[in-house]
Design a protein around this motif. Structure first.
Motif, PDB file in Angstrom:
ATOM      1  N   TRP A  60      39.922  56.438 141.858  1.00  0.00           N
ATOM      2  CA  TRP A  60      39.293  57.195 142.932  1.00  0.00           C
ATOM      3  C   TRP A  60      38.604  58.451 142.413  1.00  0.00           C
ATOM      4  N   ILE A  61      39.121  59.044 141.348  1.00  0.00           N
ATOM      5  CA  ILE A  61      38.450  60.204 140.755  1.00  0.00           C
ATOM      6  C   ILE A  61      37.083  59.792 140.208  1.00  0.00           C
ATOM      7  N   THR A  62      37.043  58.700 139.478  1.00  0.00           N
ATOM      8  CA  THR A  62      35.763  58.212 138.958  1.00  0.00           C
ATOM      9  C   THR A  62      34.818  57.840 140.095  1.00  0.00           C
ATOM     10  N   THR A  63      35.353  57.208 141.134  1.00  0.00           N
ATOM     11  CA  THR A  63      34.516  56.836 142.279  1.00  0.00           C
ATOM     12  C   THR A  63      33.913  58.067 142.940  1.00  0.00           C
ATOM     13  N   LEU A  64      34.716  59.108 143.110  1.00  0.00           N
ATOM     14  CA  LEU A  64      34.206  60.349 143.705  1.00  0.00           C
ATOM     15  C   LEU A  64      33.105  60.953 142.844  1.00  0.00           C
ATOM     16  N   GLU A  65      33.306  60.982 141.533  1.00  0.00           N
ATOM     17  CA  GLU A  65      32.288  61.527 140.640  1.00  0.00           C
ATOM     18  C   GLU A  65      30.998  60.715 140.712  1.00  0.00           C
ATOM     19  N   VAL A  66      31.126  59.395 140.803  1.00  0.00           N
ATOM     20  CA  VAL A  66      29.944  58.537 140.909  1.00  0.00           C
ATOM     21  C   VAL A  66      29.197  58.806 142.209  1.00  0.00           C
ATOM     22  N   ILE A  67      29.939  58.928 143.307  1.00  0.00           N
ATOM     23  CA  ILE A  67      29.298  59.187 144.598  1.00  0.00           C
ATOM     24  C   ILE A  67      28.546  60.508 144.585  1.00  0.00           C
ATOM     25  N   LEU A  68      29.192  61.555 144.081  1.00  0.00           N
ATOM     26  CA  LEU A  68      28.545  62.867 144.037  1.00  0.00           C
ATOM     27  C   LEU A  68      27.306  62.845 143.145  1.00  0.00           C
ATOM     28  N   GLY A  69      27.439  62.275 141.958  1.00  0.00           N
ATOM     29  CA  GLY A  69      26.298  62.217 141.050  1.00  0.00           C
ATOM     30  C   GLY A  69      25.163  61.387 141.610  1.00  0.00           C
ATOM     31  N   PHE A  70      25.505  60.272 142.235  1.00  0.00           N
ATOM     32  CA  PHE A  70      24.477  59.398 142.813  1.00  0.00           C
ATOM     33  C   PHE A  70      23.752  60.077 143.969  1.00  0.00           C
ATOM     34  N   VAL A  71      24.501  60.662 144.883  1.00  0.00           N
ATOM     35  CA  VAL A  71      23.886  61.284 146.067  1.00  0.00           C
ATOM     36  C   VAL A  71      23.026  62.481 145.669  1.00  0.00           C
ATOM     37  N   LEU A  72      23.581  63.371 144.855  1.00  0.00           N
ATOM     38  CA  LEU A  72      22.828  64.571 144.467  1.00  0.00           C
ATOM     39  C   LEU A  72      21.616  64.216 143.607  1.00  0.00           C
ATOM     40  N   GLY A  73      21.796  63.305 142.658  1.00  0.00           N
ATOM     41  CA  GLY A  73      20.677  62.895 141.822  1.00  0.00           C
ATOM     42  C   GLY A  73      19.590  62.201 142.616  1.00  0.00           C
ATOM     43  N   SER A  74      19.987  61.383 143.594  1.00  0.00           N
ATOM     44  CA  SER A  74      19.009  60.688 144.425  1.00  0.00           C
ATOM     45  C   SER A  74      18.239  61.664 145.307  1.00  0.00           C
ATOM     46  N   LEU A  75      18.934  62.642 145.881  1.00  0.00           N
ATOM     47  CA  LEU A  75      18.254  63.630 146.719  1.00  0.00           C
ATOM     48  C   LEU A  75      17.243  64.431 145.902  1.00  0.00           C
ATOM     49  N   LEU A  76      17.626  64.828 144.693  1.00  0.00           N
ATOM     50  CA  LEU A  76      16.681  65.536 143.822  1.00  0.00           C
ATOM     51  C   LEU A  76      15.495  64.636 143.463  1.00  0.00           C
ATOM     52  N   GLY A  77      15.772  63.370 143.182  1.00  0.00           N
ATOM     53  CA  GLY A  77      14.705  62.443 142.848  1.00  0.00           C
ATOM     54  C   GLY A  77      13.742  62.236 144.000  1.00  0.00           C
ATOM     55  N   ILE A  78      14.292  62.116 145.214  1.00  0.00           N
ATOM     56  CA  ILE A  78      13.436  61.951 146.396  1.00  0.00           C
ATOM     57  C   ILE A  78      12.573  63.196 146.604  1.00  0.00           C
TER      58      ILE A  78
END
Length: 258
Positions: A60-78
């Motif tokens: 779950w720690i890795t999953t949380l890190e993936v979610i945060l990195g994915f969401v923040l990186g995607s928002l910056l990319g958009i």
């Protein structure tokens, strides 16, 4: 498009054959356990790690890190994809620096982030953001640049303002390309987090992988790899699920189904 029964059966048979090869292949080839453990040995090790190494907590720690990195990186990319797509001059100014950031090896940033931020969640999330950012930005930028000008002119004749043109035409036209980028980003986020955990982690599946490797526990390494693969699959399927609901107005023939 929903898979029919024959597709599910075929997929199940492929999985069954794969597991059979994994179980008996090492025995037939005479591979020792420390080189390539059997499937049942990996399952046993997963049960041991579940009970004694808090496997679920690390998952779950890795999953949380993936979610945060994915969401923040995607928002910056958009954000940057839209800005650069709508302003060629801004792209000319910033593109060399963005390209340099993309070319720089992300693995090299991980130790630096650990030195700055310590053994916390932040270095892993930052590495994931760096990896996720570029594919999302490129897809959005390309889509915004290739919007049908006739559609823009049509909306403009209806007295639509600049924001309305963007919301009704440009952003909607970019949605299919955006989700293509998000599919790629979902898998890359797992890679970014794993790199961060390998370099400077004290929690997460990447940490368990390094710990098992240090003990010569090959089965434990396989368990960690399987966990990371599961995280990536869940992230990818979440994007596919969202895509099918957001782009429901697009004919199914034009929507990928993987």
């Amino acid at each position: 498009m929903k898979k029919d029964a024959s597709t599910w059966i075929s997929s199940g048979l492929v999985l069954l054959v794969f597991l059979m090869l994994w179980q008996w292949g090492p025995v037939v080839l005479g591979m020792p356990e420390y080189v390539f453990p059997q499937f049942t040995r990996v399952v046993q090790e997963a049960g041991h790690m579940w009970s004694n190494s808090d496997l679920l907590g690390h998952f779950w720690i890795t999953t949380l890190e993936v979610i945060l990195g994915f969401v923040l990186g995607s928002l910056l990319g958009i954000f940057f994809g839209v800005v650069l797509g709508l302003s060629p001059k801004t792209e000319s100014v910033l593109s060399p620096y963005i390209l340099a950031l993309q070319i720089a090896p992300k693995v090299a940033f991980a130790p630096l982030f650990v030195m700055w931020l310590g053994y916390t969640i932040y270095p892993k999330v930052l590495v994931a953001i760096l990896i996720v950012f570029f594919p999302v930005m490129i897809n959005v930028l390309s889509a915004v640049r290739t919007v049908d000008p006739d559609m823009v002119n049509l909306v403009r004749t209806l007295n639509a303002g600049r924001f309305q043109i963007f919301r009704l035409v440009e952003f909607r036209s970019a949605m299919p390309s955006l989700f293509s980028g998000l599919r790629i980003a979902a898998t890359l986020a797992v890679i970014g987090v794993t790199v961060g955990e390998l370099v400077g982690g004290n929690k997460g599946l990447g940490y368990l992988l390094v710990d098992a490797e240090g003990q010569g526990n090959t089965a434990g390494v396989f368990v960690a790899i399987a966990g990371l693969t599961l995280v990536g699959l869940l992230a990818y399927w979440a994007v596919v699920w969202l895509e099918r609901r957001v782009l429901h107005y697009i004919p199914r023939a034009n929507v990928t189904t993987v």
